[in-house]
Write a protein that holds these residues in place. Structure first.
Motif, PDB file in Angstrom:
ATOM      1  N   GLY A 152       0.739  -1.195   0.069  1.00 38.09           N
ATOM      2  CA  GLY A 152       0.006  -0.113  -0.103  1.00 38.09           C
ATOM      3  C   GLY A 152       0.927   1.235   0.088  1.00 38.09           C
ATOM      4  N   LEU A 153       2.001   1.028   0.775  1.00 37.64           N
ATOM      5  CA  LEU A 153       2.731   2.372   0.837  1.00 37.64           C
ATOM      6  C   LEU A 153       3.437   2.698  -0.648  1.00 37.64           C
ATOM      7  N   TRP A 154       3.839   1.597  -1.294  1.00 38.97           N
ATOM      8  CA  TRP A 154       4.344   1.703  -2.690  1.00 38.97           C
ATOM      9  C   TRP A 154       3.248   2.036  -3.640  1.00 38.97           C
ATOM     10  N   ALA A 169      -5.219  18.413  -2.065  1.00 33.05           N
ATOM     11  CA  ALA A 169      -5.392  17.044  -2.419  1.00 33.05           C
ATOM     12  C   ALA A 169      -6.574  15.986  -1.907  1.00 33.05           C
ATOM     13  N   VAL A 170      -7.682  16.611  -1.744  1.00 28.96           N
ATOM     14  CA  VAL A 170      -8.579  15.828  -0.680  1.00 28.96           C
ATOM     15  C   VAL A 170      -8.932  14.454  -1.077  1.00 28.96           C
ATOM     16  N   GLU A 171      -8.664  13.976  -2.538  1.00 29.00           N
ATOM     17  CA  GLU A 171      -9.136  12.506  -2.787  1.00 29.00           C
ATOM     18  C   GLU A 171      -7.865  11.689  -2.361  1.00 29.00           C
ATOM     19  N   LEU A 172      -6.899  12.151  -1.695  1.00 30.90           N
ATOM     20  CA  LEU A 172      -5.836  11.369  -1.268  1.00 30.90           C
ATOM     21  C   LEU A 172      -6.063  10.872   0.047  1.00 30.90           C
ATOM     22  N   TRP A 173      -6.841  11.516   0.712  1.00 30.31           N
ATOM     23  CA  TRP A 173      -6.938  11.491   2.288  1.00 30.31           C
ATOM     24  C   TRP A 173      -7.460  10.109   2.508  1.00 30.31           C
ATOM     25  N   PRO A 174      -8.543   9.328   1.871  1.00 28.60           N
ATOM     26  CA  PRO A 174      -9.029   8.005   2.143  1.00 28.60           C
ATOM     27  C   PRO A 174      -7.800   6.984   2.041  1.00 28.60           C
ATOM     28  N   ILE A 177      -5.827   7.417   5.383  1.00 32.54           N
ATOM     29  CA  ILE A 177      -6.403   6.933   6.484  1.00 32.54           C
ATOM     30  C   ILE A 177      -6.269   5.349   6.433  1.00 32.54           C
ATOM     31  N   GLY A 178      -6.739   4.624   5.187  1.00 36.89           N
ATOM     32  CA  GLY A 178      -6.634   3.451   5.352  1.00 36.89           C
ATOM     33  C   GLY A 178      -5.365   2.834   5.457  1.00 36.89           C
ATOM     34  N   LEU A 179      -4.270   3.475   5.055  1.00 37.33           N
ATOM     35  CA  LEU A 179      -2.913   2.875   5.352  1.00 37.33           C
ATOM     36  C   LEU A 179      -2.572   3.255   6.886  1.00 37.33           C
ATOM     37  N   LEU A 180      -3.099   4.128   7.506  1.00 39.36           N
ATOM     38  CA  LEU A 180      -2.890   4.473   9.004  1.00 39.36           C
ATOM     39  C   LEU A 180      -3.516   3.612   9.811  1.00 39.36           C
ATOM     40  N   LEU A 181      -4.732   2.954   9.225  1.00 44.50           N
ATOM     41  CA  LEU A 181      -5.497   1.991  10.083  1.00 44.50           C
ATOM     42  C   LEU A 181      -4.727   0.555   9.818  1.00 44.50           C
ATOM     43  N   MET A 182      -4.131   0.405   8.731  1.00 43.57           N
ATOM     44  CA  MET A 182      -3.344  -0.830   8.493  1.00 43.57           C
ATOM     45  C   MET A 182      -2.144  -1.016   9.268  1.00 43.57           C
ATOM     46  N   ALA A 183      -1.368   0.254   9.569  1.00 45.04           N
ATOM     47  CA  ALA A 183      -0.275   0.255  10.172  1.00 45.04           C
ATOM     48  C   ALA A 183      -0.480  -0.243  11.741  1.00 45.04           C
ATOM     49  N   LEU A 229       3.777   9.510   9.740  1.00 43.45           N
ATOM     50  CA  LEU A 229       4.022  10.920   9.728  1.00 43.45           C
ATOM     51  C   LEU A 229       4.039  11.417   8.099  1.00 43.45           C
ATOM     52  N   SER A 230       4.577  10.630   7.400  1.00 49.77           N
ATOM     53  CA  SER A 230       4.744  11.120   5.949  1.00 49.77           C
ATOM     54  C   SER A 230       3.081  11.145   5.210  1.00 49.77           C
ATOM     55  N   LEU A 231       2.346  10.121   5.863  1.00 54.52           N
ATOM     56  CA  LEU A 231       0.962   9.983   5.160  1.00 54.52           C
ATOM     57  C   LEU A 231       0.403  11.220   5.666  1.00 54.52           C
ATOM     58  N   LEU A 232       0.698  11.738   6.789  1.00 52.76           N
ATOM     59  CA  LEU A 232      -0.027  13.128   7.061  1.00 52.76           C
ATOM     60  C   LEU A 232       0.380  14.317   6.587  1.00 52.76           C
TER      61      LEU A 232
END
Length: 281
Positions: A152-154, A169-174, A177-183, A229-232
């Motif tokens: 998912g990160l790649w 880039a609002v369309e990137l937030w889902p 969020i999905g990757l944060l939950l997966m972490a 942190l990068s995702l945010l």
């Protein structure tokens, strides 16, 4: 361990891409599909190339010693079969992912990648952890989550380098969020795996495994803290694209370190006099 983690990321990348295409939530551009397919192919094929060259770092590929008079294992045959839906999807990617054949082959790629991750986890346990099989029941779940998170990160890197980051880039937030939950899920499952090494009755292994926990802190920072942190920050910083690439790379390095420590803790448990990482520091 680095080649194993790259393979996990490659299969996870294919699995998530196939799922996104099957659900119709992924970009319909041809390059948007071909780039992650090619990147996943590089990751998955790295171990195969090393095994074909008979490099000491990869003597076998999915239990198959290539070049010796041995037949491919079922695990290796499944891994080879996973290339077929990948090539089929590459040929069908034409910018209109609503085509039924494209969605069908996407489902095939997703399922083949998932089965390959699960069978490789069981194969790893049988080949190298046979005496500790009861301690590694969570291994297939951990491998699936690791593949999904790393892949998912790649996939996030592929998306972020083709996205317009102006305006947040609002369309990137889902995706973020999905990757944060997966972490969070990955950290929980891996924590249970390390906790299983500290069960009563393991004696010296229990004491030394406790010492390995401090060394795992660096791996946890690279796996979870840096990517999260990068995702945010990626969607809101002008140069956020490079943060995404650095986060995915950090995850690969951290996961390689963690798998090496965990593998060492399990495979050397039968030898209490074995040298443990850091004992002479």
């Amino acid at each position: 361990m680095l080649l194993e983690v790259l393979a996990l990321c490659g299969y996870g990348l294919w699995m998530l891409l196939g799922l996104a295409l099957a659900l119709g939530i992924y970009s319909a551009g041809r390059s948007d599909v071909l780039v992650p397919l090619a990147l996943g192919c590089v990751f998955v094929s790295a171990g195969l190339v090393a095994a074909c060259l008979r490099l000491p770092v990869m003597p076998e590929w999915h239990g198959w010693r290539i070049g010796i008079a041995h037949r491919p294992t079922r695990e290796a045959l499944l891994a080879l079969a996973t290339y077929l839906p990948m090539l089929g999807l590459a040929g069908l990617a034409r910018g209109d992912e609503g085509f039924w054949a494209t969605r069908l082959i996407s489902v095939g790629l997703m399922l083949c990648s998932l089965f390959c991750i699960v069978t490789s986890a069981y194969g790893y346990r049988i080949r190298r952890l046979a005496t500790q099989a009861g301690m590694t029941m969570q291994l297939p779940v951990s491998r699936v989550l690791s593949a999904s998170y790393g892949g998912g990160l790649w996939l996030w890197v592929c998306i972020i380098f083709q996205a317009n980051l102006t305006g947040g880039a609002v369309e990137l937030w889902p995706w973020a969020i999905g990757l944060l939950l997966m972490a969070m899920l990955l950290g929980l499952v891996d924590g249970l795996g390390w906790q299983s090494l500290r069960e009563p009755g393991l004696g010296e292994q229990r004491r030394r495994t406790h010492g390995l926990q401090s060394r795992r802190f660096l791996a946890a920072v690279l796996i979870c803290a840096v990517p999260c942190l990068s995702l945010l920050l990626v969607p809101i910083l002008p140069g956020g694209r490079w943060l995404a690439l650095g986060a995915a790379t950090a995850c690969v390095i951290g996961k390689s370190l963690e798998l090496w420590l965990y593998d060492f803790a399990l495979t050397r448990s039968a030898d209490p006099d074995a040298f443990w990482p850091g004992d002479r520091l």
